[in-house]
Design a protein around this motif. Structure first.
Motif, PDB file in Angstrom:
ATOM      1  N   ILE A   7      89.201 -54.443  20.008  1.00 15.78           N
ATOM      2  CA  ILE A   7      88.145 -55.406  20.330  1.00 15.78           C
ATOM      3  C   ILE A   7      87.330 -54.927  21.526  1.00 15.78           C
ATOM      4  CG2 ILE A   7      87.740 -57.748  21.199  1.00 15.78           C
ATOM      5  CD1 ILE A   7      90.232 -58.562  19.508  1.00 15.78           C
ATOM      6  N   ALA A   8      88.021 -54.449  22.561  1.00 16.10           N
ATOM      7  CA  ALA A   8      87.325 -53.977  23.754  1.00 16.10           C
ATOM      8  C   ALA A   8      86.447 -52.770  23.445  1.00 16.10           C
ATOM      9  CB  ALA A   8      88.336 -53.640  24.846  1.00 16.10           C
ATOM     10  N   ARG A   9      86.982 -51.834  22.690  1.00 19.93           N
ATOM     11  CA  ARG A   9      86.235 -50.602  22.418  1.00 19.93           C
ATOM     12  C   ARG A   9      85.058 -50.875  21.488  1.00 19.93           C
ATOM     13  NH1 ARG A   9      91.720 -46.871  22.006  1.00 19.93           N
ATOM     14  NH2 ARG A   9      92.033 -46.742  24.278  1.00 19.93           N
ATOM     15  N   ASP A  10      85.241 -51.770  20.523  1.00 17.61           N
ATOM     16  CA  ASP A  10      84.115 -52.134  19.653  1.00 17.61           C
ATOM     17  C   ASP A  10      82.988 -52.769  20.448  1.00 17.61           C
ATOM     18  OD1 ASP A  10      85.388 -51.151  17.437  1.00 17.61           O
ATOM     19  OD2 ASP A  10      85.833 -53.107  16.528  1.00 17.61           O
ATOM     20  N   ALA A  11      83.344 -53.441  21.532  1.00 12.94           N
ATOM     21  CA  ALA A  11      82.337 -54.071  22.391  1.00 12.94           C
ATOM     22  C   ALA A  11      81.804 -53.127  23.453  1.00 12.94           C
ATOM     23  CB  ALA A  11      82.940 -55.309  23.052  1.00 12.94           C
ATOM     24  N   GLY A  12      82.310 -51.899  23.481  1.00  8.21           N
ATOM     25  CA  GLY A  12      81.898 -50.954  24.505  1.00  8.21           C
ATOM     26  C   GLY A  12      82.377 -51.348  25.886  1.00  8.21           C
ATOM     27  N   ALA A  13      83.484 -52.084  25.951  1.00  8.76           N
ATOM     28  CA  ALA A  13      84.007 -52.588  27.223  1.00  8.76           C
ATOM     29  C   ALA A  13      85.208 -51.748  27.652  1.00  8.76           C
ATOM     30  CB  ALA A  13      84.426 -54.054  27.076  1.00  8.76           C
ATOM     31  N   PRO A  14      85.450 -51.623  28.950  1.00  5.50           N
ATOM     32  CA  PRO A  14      86.645 -50.898  29.416  1.00  5.50           C
ATOM     33  C   PRO A  14      87.914 -51.653  29.031  1.00  5.50           C
ATOM     34  CG  PRO A  14      85.546 -51.975  31.253  1.00  5.50           C
ATOM     35  CD  PRO A  14      84.636 -52.143  30.078  1.00  5.50           C
ATOM     36  N   ASP A  15      88.998 -50.915  28.877  1.00  4.44           N
ATOM     37  CA  ASP A  15      90.272 -51.548  28.487  1.00  4.44           C
ATOM     38  C   ASP A  15      91.416 -51.111  29.395  1.00  4.44           C
ATOM     39  OD1 ASP A  15      90.548 -48.934  27.663  1.00  4.44           O
ATOM     40  OD2 ASP A  15      91.070 -49.411  25.585  1.00  4.44           O
ATOM     41  N   GLU A  16      91.084 -50.747  30.641  1.00  5.67           N
ATOM     42  CA  GLU A  16      92.091 -50.248  31.579  1.00  5.67           C
ATOM     43  C   GLU A  16      93.200 -51.257  31.829  1.00  5.67           C
ATOM     44  OE1 GLU A  16      92.519 -48.787  36.245  1.00  5.67           O
ATOM     45  OE2 GLU A  16      90.539 -49.279  35.419  1.00  5.67           O
TER      46      GLU A  16
END
Length: 278
Positions: A117-126
């Motif tokens: 979900i994070a990567r599809d949104a282009g968001a960091p997932d650290e």
């Protein structure tokens, strides 16, 4: 005490089975509590399949459990295929009930979905790299599974948890087709108990050991633990087991890394499966 007071409990026998002689004098009673007190781990099953709708019912109950921040960081892989169940039984050290019962539910600590979900949104997932995220996923899975257990038992089914899914977590993950960031933290066998081999209610520690008021007391636990050890020995004798007591189980498990049956390398396995555990 009024006759309609729920503490006028008919469950003295259930309390004795659960605690031995050292049980609470009175507790509230209703069908839900009675069902919980009667819980037992079932290790002998008929091969009969579950009725249609059963699996969906159990998962609905599981999804009704609390979830930290509603993140829902868990999944289930239901394994019904006989060959796969036989393989899982082998990976779990030869636990035949995994192959006997019609299904084992593999409960997954699942950060893969969150990362997707994070990567599809282009968001960091650290944030999912940290031990806290894995801990939340594991707790969520356990809470969900226990709801499923209560639901299954209410339908007359038997269950048993399989922690040995962590003996060889990479092999289990491969069998279940898990992506990176997902791991089976335990299994749950579900099926129809074999009436020829009934399971027993296993006595638990007295409440004086596990219930602390205001502050934790360690030294005061010695005497009730010693009494419980005798209750455990009596139970083991009655059920044809070696009467080693309960303390021996604790001592054996903590003796060395070998006693963990492969789980001493769990941190390395989790990192190989995509959990950084920072």
């Amino acid at each position: 005490m009024a006759l309609d007071d729920p503490r006028t409990s008919p469950d003295a026998e259930a309390l004795t089975l659960r605690y031995g002689a050292e049980h609470p004098a009175e507790i509230f009673s209703n069908p839900t509590i009675a069902g919980l007190l009667a819980h037992r781990s079932v290790r002998a099953y008929l091969p009969d399949p579950l009725a249609p709708g059963t699996l969906a019912t159990l998962i609905a109950a599981a999804q009704s459990a609390p979830s930290s921040s509603n993140l829902q960081l868990w999944s289930v892989v239901a394994v019904e295929d006989a060959a796969k169940r036989a393989r899982l039984a082998e990976l779990a050290g030869g636990q035949r009930h995994i192959a006997q019962a019609p299904v084992i539910l593999l409960f997954v600590a699942d950060l893969a979905r969150a990362r997707l979900i994070a990567r599809d949104a282009g968001a960091p997932d650290e944030g999912f790299d940290y031990l806290e995220s894995f801990t939340v996923a594991t707790i969520d899975a356990a809470l969900a599974a226990q709801n499923a257990v209560v639901a299954a038992e209410s339908l007359g089914l038997g269950t048993v948890y399989i922690g040995a899914m962590r003996n060889q977590p990479e092999a289990v993950a491969e069998l279940a087709g898990l992506p990176q960031g997902a791991v089976v933290v335990f299994g749950l066998v579900v099926g129809h108990p074999d009436p020829a081999h009934p399971a027993a209610v296993k006595p638990r520690l007295p409440q004086s050991v596990v219930l602390h008021h205001e502050t934790y007391a360690l030294d005061a636990q010695r005497e009730p633990i010693a009494r419980y050890d005798e209750t455990a020995r009596a139970f083991q004798t009655t059920h044809g087991q070696q009467p080693v007591g309960w303390r021996a189980l604790i001592i054996t498990r903590g003796r060395n890394a070998a006693a963990l049956n492969g789980r001493d390398r769990l941190k390395a396995a989790l990192r190989a499966l995509g959990f950084a555990l920072k």
